[in-house]
Design a protein around this motif. Structure first.
Motif, short mmCIF file in Angstrom:
data_model
loop_
_atom_site.label_atom_id
_atom_site.label_comp_id
_atom_site.label_asym_id
_atom_site.label_seq_id
_atom_site.Cartn_x
_atom_site.Cartn_y
_atom_site.Cartn_z
N UNK B 61 0.81 -1.20 0.20
CA UNK B 61 -0.13 -0.03 0.00
C UNK B 61 0.91 1.20 0.07
N UNK B 62 1.99 1.03 0.31
CA UNK B 62 3.07 2.17 0.07
C UNK B 62 3.51 2.95 1.59
N UNK B 63 2.90 2.45 2.44
CA UNK B 63 3.50 3.26 3.83
C UNK B 63 4.72 2.31 4.49
N UNK B 64 5.45 2.93 5.16
CA UNK B 64 6.55 2.03 5.71
C UNK B 64 6.09 1.25 6.87
N UNK B 65 7.10 0.11 6.88
CA UNK B 65 6.72 -1.12 7.88
C UNK B 65 7.25 -0.42 8.85
N UNK B 66 6.23 -0.74 9.89
CA UNK B 66 6.48 -0.33 11.37
C UNK B 66 6.99 -1.81 12.11
N UNK B 67 8.21 -1.53 12.66
CA UNK B 67 9.03 -2.62 13.26
C UNK B 67 8.22 -3.15 14.48
N UNK B 68 7.74 -2.60 15.30
CA UNK B 68 7.05 -2.97 16.33
C UNK B 68 5.73 -3.58 16.31
N UNK B 69 5.09 -3.60 15.38
CA UNK B 69 3.83 -3.86 15.05
C UNK B 69 3.82 -5.38 14.60
N UNK B 70 5.14 -5.87 14.23
CA UNK B 70 5.23 -7.45 13.87
C UNK B 70 5.02 -7.33 12.22
N UNK B 71 4.50 -6.17 11.50
CA UNK B 71 4.43 -6.22 10.18
C UNK B 71 5.45 -6.84 9.51
N UNK B 72 6.69 -6.39 10.00
CA UNK B 72 7.95 -6.95 8.89
C UNK B 72 7.77 -8.59 9.13
N UNK B 73 7.75 -9.08 10.34
CA UNK B 73 7.79 -10.51 10.31
C UNK B 73 6.64 -11.23 9.55
N UNK B 74 5.55 -10.60 9.49
CA UNK B 74 4.41 -11.16 8.86
C UNK B 74 4.77 -11.04 7.10
N UNK B 75 5.33 -10.07 6.72
CA UNK B 75 5.48 -9.99 5.37
C UNK B 75 6.71 -11.03 4.96
N UNK B 76 7.46 -10.98 5.80
CA UNK B 76 8.59 -12.09 5.60
C UNK B 76 7.90 -13.35 5.45
N UNK B 77 7.23 -13.97 6.31
CA UNK B 77 6.79 -15.03 6.31
C UNK B 77 5.70 -15.33 5.17
N UNK B 78 5.03 -14.25 4.46
CA UNK B 78 4.24 -14.58 3.30
C UNK B 78 5.13 -15.23 2.22
N UNK B 79 6.11 -14.51 2.02
CA UNK B 79 6.91 -15.17 0.79
C UNK B 79 8.02 -16.22 1.39
N UNK B 80 8.01 -17.42 0.72
CA UNK B 80 9.22 -18.43 1.29
C UNK B 80 10.29 -17.99 0.68
N UNK B 81 10.42 -17.11 -0.23
CA UNK B 81 11.79 -16.73 -0.88
C UNK B 81 11.90 -15.35 -0.85
N UNK B 82 11.65 -14.81 0.41
CA UNK B 82 11.93 -13.06 0.41
C UNK B 82 13.25 -12.80 0.35
N UNK B 83 13.60 -11.45 0.00
CA UNK B 83 14.57 -11.06 -0.18
C UNK B 83 15.95 -11.43 0.70
#
Ligand SMILES: Nc1ncnc2c1ncn2[C@@H]1O[C@H](COP(=O)(O)OP(=O)(O)OP(=O)(O)O)[C@@H](O)[C@H]1O
Ligand SMILES: [Mg+2]
Lengths: 273, 286
Positions: B61-83
C-alpha cells in the motif's frame, strides 16, 4: 711463526675429510669437469679458506660437503661419518652467498627458524634469539622484514640464523661477496669475534685474498677449471686479529704478494679457457 | 577534482540517463536505443521501490513497515523466498563452495606442485578436465544432487577448485630453491619445508586467484539456482523474469553486486594481513 700452535694443530682431530673428490656436470651433451681429485682435511677449530678464481669449483666442493650436490667420485667424511647426499648432516651450518633470508619472516623469526623446527620451547627460543640479535647489533630490527634491511644487516641476520643452533662445523660460501668494502670489514670483525669465542671448524669459500688472509689459519688455493688444489698456505698471524690493523703489517703484505702471484696465474688461465 | 568527485559524477550521470533517458525517446527516437525501454531495464526509482517491497521495508500500500507491530515478520513469512532469506541462502552456498574449493584446490596444487612424479602422471587429466567449461556441468550436478543447497555448493566448488589449483601449483613450482635448501640445511624435514617455505611463498599466487574465485563461486551458485532451486537470489531473478518484472531482476543484480563486493573486500583484508611482508617488499623493490 708456524711452530708450537701448528704442531698442536696437526694432532687435533680432523672434522672434515675430503678424499679424491671429483665432480663433473652434464651440460647440453657436454661433460664439464668442475672439480678433479681434491683432497684436504679441516681440523677441529680450524679456519680454512678455499681461494680460487671464478669457476674453479669452490662452491661445488662446498655444496658437496653440505650434501646439496652429489659427488661424482671420491669420498667425504664429516666427523668420521661418510656424508649422504640429500641428507643433512647435523652439526653442520651453511651460510649462503645469495640472500636466502625468508622474506615472509621478520628478522627475529628468521633467526629463530632452526630452533622453531627443533621444537624448542618459546621462552627459551626468545632468549636465544634475543642474545643472537644483540651480538650482531640488530637490536631494534627484530620485527622488521628482510626487505627493509641493508645488505650488511641481512648478512648479519643470515649469519645468526645459521649460528643460533650452534653448529660446530660452519660452511660459508662467499658470505660477504655481495657487500661493499667497509661493510665487509665490519663483517670480518663480527665473524672473528664469534669464531674466537666459539672456535667452530670453518670452511670458508672466497675469491678475495685479503679476506682469506684476515680470517684463516690456512688457505687452500684452487686452480682454474678443472678445480684442483694448487697450493696450500699456512697463515701464521697472531690471534685475536684486527682485520684493519693486520692489513698494515709487513708480514701481511709479504704473504699477500706471495699468494697473489700464484692466484694471478690461475686468473689468467681461467680467462683463457 | 579528486578521484571520489569524478566517481560520483560518473555514477550520477549513469543513473540519470537510466532514469530519464527513455523520456527523450518520444521526441527523438533515433537518439535513444530501444534497449532503454524500462520494460527491459527498469528504472532506478522503480528498482528502489521494488527493493523496499521485496525486502518488506514498505508494504504494497505504500506506507513504511513499522517494526514494532510485527508487520515486518508477517511480510517475511508471506514469501518463502523473500529477499533476505534469498540473500542468506545464496551467500551461505557461495561461501561454502568457495571455502571447499579453495581448500581442496590448495591442497591438490601443493601436492602436485611438490611432486614432479605425480604432476607428470596427472597432467593430461588436469588439462582435459580444465578444458571442460565447468558451467556446462551445472545441469548434471542438479540432476545428481537435487534442487537443494548441495547442488549449488558443488557447482560453485567445481568452478573455484581449478582456479585455485592452478595458482597454487604454479606458486609451489616457482618457490626459490635457495629458500628450500636453506630450510633443509637448517634442519627442516620435507613436511616442514612444505609448511614453512612452500606454503608462505605460494601464498601470493594463491591470493591472486582468490578475488576471481569469489566471483566464480557466486556465478556457480546463481547458475545452479537458475536451473533449479527453492531459494536464493538466482531463483528470485527467474521468478521476476517469468512475471516480466524487470525491476525485480535488477534488485537481485544489485544485491549480487553488493554481496560480491563485500566478499571480495573480506579477501583483500585477509590478504593484506597474511602478505604484509610483501607490501614492504614491493615498496622496497620499486
Ligand atoms: N649445475 C651445474 N651445471 C653445469 N655446470 C655447473 C653447475 N654448477 C657449476 N657448474 C660449473 O662448474 C664449474 C665450477 O663452478 P663453481 O660454482 O663451483 O665455481 P666457483 O669456484 O664457486 O666460482 P665463483 O667464484 O664464481 O662462485 C663452473 O665452470 C660452472 O660452470
Ligand atoms: Mg661460487
Amino acid at each position: 711463526m708456524a711452530n708450537g700452535s701448528a704442531q698442536f694443530a696437526m694432532t687435533r682431530l680432523s672434522r672434515v675429510d675430503v678424499e679424491g673428490l671429483g665432480k663433473s656436470f652434464q651440460l647440453g651433451g657436454r661433460r664439464i669437469e668442475a672439480v678433479k681429485d681434491v683432497s684436504f682435511q679441516v681440523r677441529d677449530g680450524e679456519f680454512v679458506s678455499l681461494l680460487g678464481p671464478s669457476g674453479s669449483g669452490k662452491s661445488t666442493v662446498l655444496n658437496i660437503i653440505a650434501t646439496l650436490l652429489p659427488m661424482s667420485t671420491g669420498r667425504v667424511e664429516v666427523d668420521g661419518q661418510p656424508i649422504i647426499s640429500g641428507k643433512t648432516t647435523p652439526n653442520v651450518g651453511y651460510v649462503f652467498q645469495r640472500d636466502t633470508l625468508f622474506p615472509w619472516r621478520t628478522v627475529a623469526k628468521n633467526i629463530g627458524y632452526a630452533l622453531e623446527l627443533s621444537g624448542m620451547p618459546t621462552a627459551e627460543r626468545r632468549e636465544r634469539v634475543a642474545a643472537a640479535i644483540e651480538r650482531v647489533g640488530l637490536r631494534g630490527f627484530e620485527d622488521a622484514y628482510p626487505a627493509l634491511l641493508s645488505g650488511g644487516m641481512r648478512q648479519r641476520a643470515s649469519l645468526m640464523r645459521t649460528l643460533v643452533k650452534e653448529p660446530q662445523i660452519l660452511l660459508m660460501d662467499e658470505p660477504f661477496g655481495a657487500l661493499d668494502t667497509h661493510t665487509k670489514l665490519d663483517m670480518h670483525d663480527v665473524l672473528l669475534k664469534i669464531w674466537e669465542r666459539e672456535k667452530q671448524t670453518v670452511l670458508f669459500v672466497t675469491h678475495d685474498l685479503g679476506e682469506a688472509l684476515t680470517l684463516s689459519d690456512r688457505i687452500i688455493l684452487f686452480s682454474a677449471r678443472p678445480g684442483q688444489i694448487k697450493e696450500t698456505f699456512e697463515v701464521p698471524f697472531a690471534r685475536p686479529r684486527d682485520g684493519v690493523a693486520l692489513r698494515e703489517t709487513a708480514e701481511y703484505a709479504e704473504l699477500f704478494s706471495h699468494i697473489w702471484h700464484s692466484l694471478g696465474e690461475e686468473f689468467i688461465k681461467g680467462r683463457a679457457t | 577534482m579528486p578521484t571520489l568527485g569524478w566517481q560520483a559524477v560518473i555514477v550520477l550521470a549513469f543513473l540519470s540517463i537510466w532514469q530519464w533517458g527513455w523520456s527523450l525517446h518520444a521526441f527523438a527516437p533515433w537518439a535513444v536505443p530501444d534497449l532503454f525501454d524500462p520494460y527491459f531495464v527498469s528504472k532506478p526509482s522503480e528498482i528502489w521501490s521494488t527493493f523496499l517491497q521485496l525486502g518488506c521495508l514498505r508494504t504494497d500500500e505504500g506506507h513504511y513497515v513499522s517494526w514494532t507491530s510485527g508487520e515486518f515478520g508477517q511480510c517475511l513469512a508471506r514469501s518463502d523466498n523473500n529477499l533476505w532469506l534469498a540473500i542468506g541462502v545464496t551467500m551461505r552456498n557461495t561461501v561454502l563452495g568457495f571455502v571447499t574449493g579453495v581448500a581442496s584446490g590448495f591442497v591438490a596444487g601443493l601436492i602436485l606442485g611438490r611432486s614432479r612424479r605425480l604432476s607428470t602422471i596427472f597432467n593430461p587429466f588436469v588439462v582435459a578436465l580444465n578444458s571442460i567449461p565447468r558451467i556446462a556441468l551445472a545441469p548434471v550436478i542438479i540432476l545428481a544432487f537435487g534442487i537443494g543447497d548441495a547442488s549449488k555448493v558443488v557447482t560453485s566448488w567445481i568452478v573455484v577448485v581449478f582456479l585455485v589449483f592452478f595458482n597454487t601449483y604454479e606458486g609451489a613450482r616457482s618457490v626459490n630453491t635457495d629458500h628450500i635448501n636453506a630450510a633443509r640445511l637448517l634442519g627442516a624435514s620435507e613436511w616442514q619445508v612444505t609448511r614453512t617455505v612452500v606454503m608462505p611463498s605460494a601464498m601470493a599466487w594463491v591470493f591472486a586467484s582468490l578475488s576471481p574465485a569469489v566471483s566464480f563461486a557466486l556465478i556457480g551458485v546463481i547458475v545452479g539456482e537458475f536451473i533449479g532451486a527453492e531459494h536464493g537470489i538466482g531463483r528470485l531473478i527467474i521468478e521476476s523474469e517469468a512475471r516480466g518484472e524487470a525491476a525485480g531482476m535488477m534488485v537481485a543484480v544489485f544485491v549480487l553486486m553488493i554481496v560480491g563486493t563485500v566478499l571480495t573486500a573480506g579477501i583483500r583484508r585477509l590478504q593484506s594481513y597474511l602478505l604484509r611482508w610483501q607490501d614492504q617488499h614491493q615498496a622496497d623493490a620499486t
